[in-house]
Write an enzyme that holds these catalytic residues in place. Sequence first.
Site, PDB file in Angstrom:
ATOM      1  N   TRP A 128       0.836  -1.199   0.000  1.00 35.25           N
ATOM      2  CA  TRP A 128       0.000   0.000   0.000  1.00 35.25           C
ATOM      3  C   TRP A 128       0.875   1.255   0.000  1.00 35.25           C
ATOM      4  CZ3 TRP A 128      -0.346   4.133   3.373  1.00 35.25           C
ATOM      5  CH2 TRP A 128      -1.402   5.028   3.138  1.00 35.25           C
ATOM      6  N   GLY A 147      -4.812  -2.765  -1.654  1.00 36.45           N
ATOM      7  CA  GLY A 147      -4.688  -2.822  -0.209  1.00 36.45           C
ATOM      8  C   GLY A 147      -5.331  -1.615   0.453  1.00 36.45           C
ATOM      9  N   ASP A 148      -5.947  -0.751  -0.350  1.00 36.03           N
ATOM     10  CA  ASP A 148      -6.565   0.464   0.165  1.00 36.03           C
ATOM     11  C   ASP A 148      -8.053   0.215   0.390  1.00 36.03           C
ATOM     12  OD1 ASP A 148      -6.065   3.665   0.296  1.00 36.03           O
ATOM     13  OD2 ASP A 148      -8.073   3.229  -0.467  1.00 36.03           O
ATOM     14  N   ILE A 149      -8.500   0.409   1.622  1.00 32.82           N
ATOM     15  CA  ILE A 149      -9.873   0.044   1.983  1.00 32.82           C
ATOM     16  C   ILE A 149     -10.898   0.874   1.225  1.00 32.82           C
ATOM     17  CG2 ILE A 149     -10.020   1.595   3.986  1.00 32.82           C
ATOM     18  CD1 ILE A 149     -11.382  -2.009   3.825  1.00 32.82           C
TER      19      ILE A 149
END
Length: 199
Positions: A128, A147-149
Amino acid sequence: MEAAIAFLIENDEVFKKLHLQYGNPFIPSRPPGFATLCQLILEQQVSIDSAKATYLKVEKLLGKVSPETIANCSEEDLKSCGVSRQKISYLKILAKAVSEELDLESLTAKSADEVRNELIKIKGIGHWTIDVYLMFSLQSPDIIPLGDIAVVNTIKELFGIHTKEEMEALSANWKPFRSMATFMLWHHYLEKRNRKPVV
């Protein structure tokens, strides 16, 4: 920027709707180098606002965020700024790496894969952090940070898919402009929550 947006809205109805609704997305930019990587470490798994407040305290304490000032600063002083023990360790490891073998300036001339292969060796820097550094600081055009919500949740919302494998397959359709796709997804995420981008 125009070519990337044109490609996405021509090839994907979702991006066409997003562009009609919001116009061009905000394109974040940060200077390449040690200080930005430190800021990204602080942003891991916390809100951007909280991380920025912590970073500003560290910057005020040190005068300048550099490998030398981080290396020479005590853990107690960094902790007093709100930095966790784990992230203090990561900042110290990064400072040591930059002082000894990691040439950050050389990364500007390398491919995204080469940059990733170098940075992933540093404990505390994961995919990320590398993705965001590539997009914000090195202007890499084809990065999708799964990987970024916010990106993951927005893809789930707009495209109705839920596994990483499905998202990787979907995002392959956005090559070679996956960074712009990411900026458009972030733009939607923030607008829906009536929030402004923080850089």
